[in-house]
Design a protein around this motif. Structure first.
Motif, PDB file in Angstrom:
ATOM      1  N   VAL A   1     -71.294  20.537-122.315  1.00 54.35           N
ATOM      2  CA  VAL A   1     -71.804  18.924-122.362  1.00 54.35           C
ATOM      3  C   VAL A   1     -70.625  17.955-122.512  1.00 54.35           C
ATOM      4  O   VAL A   1     -70.133  18.209-123.823  1.00 54.35           O
ATOM      5  CB  VAL A   1     -73.133  18.724-123.049  1.00 54.35           C
ATOM      6  CG1 VAL A   1     -73.335  17.154-122.964  1.00 54.35           C
ATOM      7  CG2 VAL A   1     -73.965  19.689-122.611  1.00 54.35           C
ATOM      8  N   LEU A   2     -69.960  17.278-121.960  1.00 51.41           N
ATOM      9  CA  LEU A   2     -68.827  16.264-122.377  1.00 51.41           C
ATOM     10  C   LEU A   2     -69.335  15.057-122.447  1.00 51.41           C
ATOM     11  O   LEU A   2     -70.043  14.439-121.788  1.00 51.41           O
ATOM     12  CB  LEU A   2     -67.928  16.629-121.370  1.00 51.41           C
ATOM     13  CG  LEU A   2     -67.059  17.930-121.047  1.00 51.41           C
ATOM     14  CD1 LEU A   2     -66.027  17.876-120.072  1.00 51.41           C
ATOM     15  CD2 LEU A   2     -66.690  18.497-122.546  1.00 51.41           C
ATOM     16  N   THR A   3     -68.336  14.315-123.305  1.00 52.95           N
ATOM     17  CA  THR A   3     -68.889  12.780-123.512  1.00 52.95           C
ATOM     18  C   THR A   3     -67.358  12.269-123.326  1.00 52.95           C
ATOM     19  O   THR A   3     -66.303  12.679-123.582  1.00 52.95           O
ATOM     20  CB  THR A   3     -69.410  12.517-124.942  1.00 52.95           C
ATOM     21  OG1 THR A   3     -68.470  13.016-125.819  1.00 52.95           O
ATOM     22  CG2 THR A   3     -71.012  13.141-125.303  1.00 52.95           C
ATOM     23  N   CYS A   4     -67.550  10.905-123.159  1.00 53.67           N
ATOM     24  CA  CYS A   4     -66.364  10.221-122.915  1.00 53.67           C
ATOM     25  C   CYS A   4     -66.542   8.752-123.210  1.00 53.67           C
ATOM     26  O   CYS A   4     -67.234   7.953-122.640  1.00 53.67           O
ATOM     27  CB  CYS A   4     -66.007  10.201-121.317  1.00 53.67           C
ATOM     28  SG  CYS A   4     -64.369   9.247-120.960  1.00 53.67           S
ATOM     29  N   GLN A   5     -65.816   8.583-124.350  1.00 56.78           N
ATOM     30  CA  GLN A   5     -66.002   7.022-125.107  1.00 56.78           C
ATOM     31  C   GLN A   5     -65.388   5.949-124.199  1.00 56.78           C
ATOM     32  O   GLN A   5     -66.178   4.986-123.964  1.00 56.78           O
ATOM     33  CB  GLN A   5     -65.261   7.260-126.291  1.00 56.78           C
ATOM     34  CG  GLN A   5     -65.804   6.011-127.393  1.00 56.78           C
ATOM     35  CD  GLN A   5     -64.858   6.252-128.537  1.00 56.78           C
ATOM     36  OE1 GLN A   5     -64.149   7.331-128.834  1.00 56.78           O
ATOM     37  NE2 GLN A   5     -64.797   5.203-129.406  1.00 56.78           N
ATOM     38  N   ALA A   6     -64.544   6.279-123.366  1.00 62.81           N
ATOM     39  CA  ALA A   6     -63.974   5.373-122.321  1.00 62.81           C
ATOM     40  C   ALA A   6     -64.975   4.726-121.316  1.00 62.81           C
ATOM     41  O   ALA A   6     -65.433   3.543-120.941  1.00 62.81           O
ATOM     42  CB  ALA A   6     -62.628   5.604-121.728  1.00 62.81           C
TER      43      ALA A   6
END
Lengths: 316, 316
Positions: free
Chosen positions: A26-31
């Protein structure tokens, strides 16, 4: 399997496929979070075996067959990820896979299916040709036909992805998946209905292939006619089994533009450094285009697949 | 930091950056394993913040500064991932970042650095112009210069990636990283030396930019002259600090061809569905081209970055 899968059956499917499938990250991406004003959790089924969530349903179904059924092999018609998924699952059980593919399928897909050891039969690129060719093979071999989505065993396998997602990050406010034939969406909706019915399940669909949206509004199945979208995994229409589950357990279906899909796809490639096919980008495109409906929500998104032709990207 | 980092310092760095950095996934790919006859574990630093392992070293260094140092900001010259890493780390600590970039840097990199709020000064695309421009900025602002690799604080940060890798999959037989300036390689070699010295640390370098290979053979630093490779992250030469650590703790350096890099890069894109820059593909290219040296080995590979120009892919 004669009825929609229960939670027990979905959990059994998860155990059954566990030794064969990847537990995808599971990945997250602040941008991207800052871009859309929500907190997104991407369940990366593009990093699943064969590059798509389809492996879950195929694997669950192939492993569910009795020894007698399995010995005769499995069959399907597909030009896409389902064909690869069936081929690999059959190889893992060491049984024959018969795949009917349109003769104009991309070379890379033909090679992939052949690489998994399936027996390919090419046919004219029409649904009728696919179905009659498949029927002849099933007649001759006794192989079990595995539909890409309108099959409870397949739906049961697809339902496992979201359980891994919530196991890792807890219950989000919203779960989103794209919808084509509805296998992933109906499985996801069932899992959430059983484990956390307060979580909103929202589907995302290209406006150019909006049969699910229209069926959902009308309350009865309206098949696609000449759908047009770069999200080639979402051209199919809902089936009766997936439509029934979706009608009961999905809150709403949003649609998005082709430009929105391209932009969302490129954003994921550029910011997250993962390869997603256009179908994958449809939920993010819907969040971007209906942004007024989403604010400070924790949203789980299932990224469905990463099989794209690297020679022909939809930009540049 | 006046000496190579100790294990305690590397572990402190890991704790220091933990709230800011991604714990990147370790991916496996059966198709590639079968292709090369080994079992590969890919530590996906291309999925790290700013798309590269460089964030670890930059973040560790920025967070290590005293309040007085930090208040004056940080500075570096770079056209690549290090610039983005410094810019983001500085933004996280809420201090100024001064980045000197060659005026011909790709637009996407200029935008990324600017997007993290750094103050960019453009200069002519020569090393001398970069250094004099940077010196003037440091003179004027009192900012701390952070070298991209020849700095023990940076090396200490890079050393944390392999600790996560072995924490997740245990000790492999071999660990491989590419080598450019040697920050990642020297940090990785130190971590393995401290925690599992029996694990072989092997570096991978493009034949067209083989200063590390030649320096390693000669036993003294031989800087690059006019290196030519598509692995644009590996054009830099070793520094004295990285060379010293590498000389002591790396078993060997292998080189590979440009075609090998392109092929390995494409294999990773196609089979693993992740975006890696050419530098990233150098270890796999070395495994493919020196396949006689690797058989049934468990090999940990650090994938270094995913920043590529999606308009200009090295195929098609």
């Amino acid at each position: 399997m004669m009825h929609p899968p229960s939670l027990v059956e979905i959990r059994q499917a998860a155990e059954r496929i566990k030794p064969y499938a990847h537990r995808t990250p599971v990945l997250t991406c602040q941008a991207i979070d800052e871009m859309v004003g929500n907190q997104l959790f991407f369940k990366c089924e593009n990093l699943q075996k064969v590059g798509a969530f389809k492996f879950r349903g195929a694997c669950n179904t192939v492993l569910s067959l009795s020894e007698a059924e399995a010995a005769k092999g499995v069959a399907t018609h597909s030009s896409g990820n389902h064909a690869q998924a069936i081929a690999l699952a059959a190889r893992m059980r060491n049984i024959p896979a018969y795949i009917v593919m349109p003769e104009n399928s991309p070379e890379v897909k033909k090679r992939a299916v052949a690489g998994y050891g399936a027996e390919i039969t090419f046919c004219k690129p029409t649904l009728q040709a696919r179905e009659t060719t498949l029927a002849a093979i099933v007649e001759k071999t006794g192989a079990t036909f595995i539909h890409p989505y309108n099959d409870y065993r397949v739906i049961c396998g697809q339902a496992t992805a979201v359980l891994e997602l919530i196991n890792e990050v807890g219950n989000p406010d919203i779960v989103m998946t794209p919808v084509g034939g509805g296998g992933l969406l109906s499985g996801t909706a069932l899992s959430m209905h059983y484990t956390a019915p307060q979580v909103r399940v929202i589907a995302a669909e290209p406006a150019g292939a909006d049969d699910a949206f229209r069926s959902f509004q009308a309350g009865h199945l309206i098949p696609s006619e000449n759908p047009q979208t770069i999200a080639d995994g979402l051209l199919t229409s809902l089936g009766d089994k997936t439509f029934d589950i979706i009608s009961r357990h999905v809150e709403m279906i949003l649609t998005c533009s082709e430009d929105g899909i391209r932009q969302a796809m490129r954003t994921i490639w550029e910011r997250m450094k993962i390869i997603v096919e256009p179908s994958c980008a449809v939920p993010l495109a819907c969040i971007m285009e209906h942004n007024e409906q989403f604010k400070d929500q924790r949203i789980g998104i299932i990224l469905t697949g990463g099989n794209v032709d690297l020679e022909r990207l939809p930009w540049g």
